[in-house]
Scaffold this motif. Structure first.
Motif, PDB file in Angstrom:
ATOM      1  N   ILE A 188     -68.721  53.276  23.837  1.00 42.71           N
ATOM      2  CA  ILE A 188     -67.861  52.289  24.501  1.00 42.71           C
ATOM      3  C   ILE A 188     -68.702  51.337  25.349  1.00 42.71           C
ATOM      4  CG2 ILE A 188     -65.973  51.991  26.141  1.00 42.71           C
ATOM      5  CD1 ILE A 188     -64.866  54.644  25.251  1.00 42.71           C
ATOM      6  N   ILE A 189     -69.657  51.895  26.063  1.00 41.92           N
ATOM      7  CA  ILE A 189     -70.510  51.074  26.923  1.00 41.92           C
ATOM      8  C   ILE A 189     -71.367  50.131  26.084  1.00 41.92           C
ATOM      9  CG2 ILE A 189     -72.357  51.155  28.629  1.00 41.92           C
ATOM     10  CD1 ILE A 189     -71.229  53.832  29.545  1.00 41.92           C
ATOM     11  N   GLU A 190     -71.923  50.642  24.988  1.00 47.72           N
ATOM     12  CA  GLU A 190     -72.757  49.800  24.131  1.00 47.72           C
ATOM     13  C   GLU A 190     -71.942  48.677  23.498  1.00 47.72           C
ATOM     14  OE1 GLU A 190     -75.924  49.823  23.880  1.00 47.72           O
ATOM     15  OE2 GLU A 190     -76.165  51.568  25.200  1.00 47.72           O
ATOM     16  N   ALA A 191     -70.705  48.990  23.109  1.00 46.22           N
ATOM     17  CA  ALA A 191     -69.842  47.958  22.536  1.00 46.22           C
ATOM     18  C   ALA A 191     -69.532  46.872  23.557  1.00 46.22           C
ATOM     19  CB  ALA A 191     -68.554  48.601  22.018  1.00 46.22           C
ATOM     20  N   ALA A 192     -69.310  47.275  24.809  1.00 47.19           N
ATOM     21  CA  ALA A 192     -69.044  46.289  25.860  1.00 47.19           C
ATOM     22  C   ALA A 192     -70.268  45.406  26.111  1.00 47.19           C
ATOM     23  CB  ALA A 192     -68.628  47.009  27.140  1.00 47.19           C
ATOM     24  N   ARG A 193     -71.443  45.989  26.070  1.00 40.81           N
ATOM     25  CA  ARG A 193     -72.665  45.209  26.274  1.00 40.81           C
ATOM     26  C   ARG A 193     -72.870  44.212  25.139  1.00 40.81           C
ATOM     27  NH1 ARG A 193     -76.538  50.270  28.168  1.00 40.81           N
ATOM     28  NH2 ARG A 193     -75.803  50.357  30.343  1.00 40.81           N
ATOM     29  N   ILE A 194     -72.553  44.638  23.924  1.00 41.07           N
ATOM     30  CA  ILE A 194     -72.681  43.729  22.786  1.00 41.07           C
ATOM     31  C   ILE A 194     -71.730  42.546  22.936  1.00 41.07           C
ATOM     32  CG2 ILE A 194     -72.316  43.526  20.295  1.00 41.07           C
ATOM     33  CD1 ILE A 194     -73.297  46.406  20.036  1.00 41.07           C
ATOM     34  N   ASP A 195     -70.533  42.819  23.522  1.00 46.11           N
ATOM     35  CA  ASP A 195     -69.554  41.746  23.735  1.00 46.11           C
ATOM     36  C   ASP A 195     -69.913  40.840  24.902  1.00 46.11           C
ATOM     37  OD1 ASP A 195     -68.077  42.604  21.606  1.00 46.11           O
ATOM     38  OD2 ASP A 195     -66.728  43.865  22.799  1.00 46.11           O
ATOM     39  N   GLY A 196     -70.999  41.152  25.588  1.00 45.58           N
ATOM     40  CA  GLY A 196     -71.460  40.279  26.663  1.00 45.58           C
ATOM     41  C   GLY A 196     -71.075  40.724  28.064  1.00 45.58           C
ATOM     42  N   ALA A 197     -70.538  41.936  28.232  1.00 41.91           N
ATOM     43  CA  ALA A 197     -70.152  42.408  29.562  1.00 41.91           C
ATOM     44  C   ALA A 197     -71.393  42.829  30.343  1.00 41.91           C
ATOM     45  CB  ALA A 197     -69.187  43.589  29.432  1.00 41.91           C
ATOM     46  N   ASN A 198     -71.442  42.460  31.619  1.00 38.77           N
ATOM     47  CA  ASN A 198     -72.549  42.896  32.463  1.00 38.77           C
ATOM     48  C   ASN A 198     -72.219  44.246  33.100  1.00 38.77           C
ATOM     49  OD1 ASN A 198     -70.829  42.388  34.705  1.00 38.77           O
ATOM     50  ND2 ASN A 198     -71.529  40.257  34.782  1.00 38.77           N
ATOM     51  N   LYS A 199     -73.095  44.747  33.971  1.00 33.99           N
ATOM     52  CA  LYS A 199     -72.923  46.080  34.538  1.00 33.99           C
ATOM     53  C   LYS A 199     -71.657  46.180  35.391  1.00 33.99           C
ATOM     54  CE  LYS A 199     -77.843  47.216  34.537  1.00 33.99           C
ATOM     55  NZ  LYS A 199     -79.030  47.593  35.362  1.00 33.99           N
ATOM     56  N   TRP A 200     -71.382  45.140  36.190  1.00 35.61           N
ATOM     57  CA  TRP A 200     -70.203  45.177  37.047  1.00 35.61           C
ATOM     58  C   TRP A 200     -68.911  45.133  36.223  1.00 35.61           C
ATOM     59  CZ3 TRP A 200     -70.300  46.626  41.883  1.00 35.61           C
ATOM     60  CH2 TRP A 200     -71.489  46.485  42.611  1.00 35.61           C
ATOM     61  N   GLN A 201     -68.899  44.351  35.191  1.00 40.27           N
ATOM     62  CA  GLN A 201     -67.714  44.291  34.330  1.00 40.27           C
ATOM     63  C   GLN A 201     -67.489  45.617  33.605  1.00 40.27           C
ATOM     64  OE1 GLN A 201     -68.891  40.856  32.014  1.00 40.27           O
ATOM     65  NE2 GLN A 201     -67.574  39.474  33.202  1.00 40.27           N
TER      66      GLN A 201
END
Length: 274
Positions: free
Chosen positions: A167-180
């Motif tokens: 889930i975290i890796e997918a969010a990072r791929i979508d451009g989410a930063n650490k706070w998001q």
């Protein structure tokens, strides 16, 4: 009967434990509405003939219960919210960020949680004096925020350590930063556990006595638990007022627990499923 005892031992044990908790509360409630004469004549286990409210009224006015209630709510609520936020930030760094020395950091938080408050009295007293925070509600909020966050960090770190990395890796791929990732993904998923911590932190802080007694010497800053202890220590209450004081002392925490009972139950059930 013997078969039922063998079949449902845990349920029976819980019922017995609930009985031991409910009966004292009922006795205190009954005696809070008795007059001193009625208490002396009929004893603590008799039913009151009517509603005697002078004990509640006298205690309320004698300790300025309204101010003590505001102080306790402000301190307990502030500690609960701040300790949860601090626990989330710490656990996010330890459980998901995987900081170096993670094991030693967790061991430090466990050790801090096990440290007796008696050992903290003088250092906290000295530091608050030096910082100009002695006899302020802010000093108590800061101290208990750190104490409660030690337990919250340890618990949430264990939960977030099992958080799905996909889930975290997918969010990072979508451009989410650490706070998001933290506030939009991790916190909503962990909401049941966070709700349990919020309830526990509030009730634990509400029941604290030693540190507020040392840190809050002014009558205007004292909490409900401190007011109860000080008044009883001065032997200024009869049996009826003592029960009225006990009832008023536990009632706000009980109401808070009942209001957030579903949150607590949901969090424990989610933890059991995991």
């Amino acid at each position: 009967m013997t078969g039922a005892l063998r079949r449902y031992p845990v349920l029976i044990a819980l019922c017995i434990a609930a009985l031991f908790m409910i009966v004292p509360f009922l006795i205190v409630t009954l005696n809070a509405f008795k007059s001193p004469a009625e208490y002396s004549q009929n004893g603590p286990l008799s039913l009151p003939d009517g509603l005697y409210l002078d004990g509640l009224k006298d205690f309320w006015e004698r300790v300025d219960y309204t101010q003590k209630l505001v102080n306790s709510l402000l301190i307990s609520g502030g500690v609960a919210v701040l300790a949860v936020i601090l626990s989330i930030l710490n656990a996010y760094a330890i459980g998901i960020g995987r900081i170096k020395g993670r094991t030693w950091v967790l061991a430090f938080f466990v050790l801090a949680n096990m440290l007796p408050q008696e050992a903290l009295v003088y250092p906290i007293y000295y530091l608050s004096k030096e910082a100009g925070l002695y006899d302020t509600r802010l000093s108590v909020i800061i101290v208990f925020t750190v104490i409660q966050a030690a337990f919250g960090t340890y618990l949430l770190s264990s939960v977030l350590g099992q958080f799905p990395r996909e889930i975290i890796e997918a969010a990072r791929i979508d451009g989410a930063n650490k706070w998001q990732i933290l506030w939009r993904i991790v916190v909503p998923v962990s909401r049941p556990t966070i709700g349990v911590l919020l309830v526990f932190f509030f009730i634990w802080t509400w029941n604290e006595f030693l540190l507020p007694l040392v840190m809050l010497i002014s009558n205007d800053n004292q909490t409900v638990s401190v007011a109860l202890g000080v008044l009883q220590g001065q032997r200024l209450m009869d049996a009826t007022m003592t029960n009225a004081a006990a009832l008023l002392g536990v009632l706000p925490a009980l109401v808070f627990f009942l209001v957030f009972q579903r949150t607590l139950t949901r969090g424990i059930a989610v933890g059991a499923v995991k």
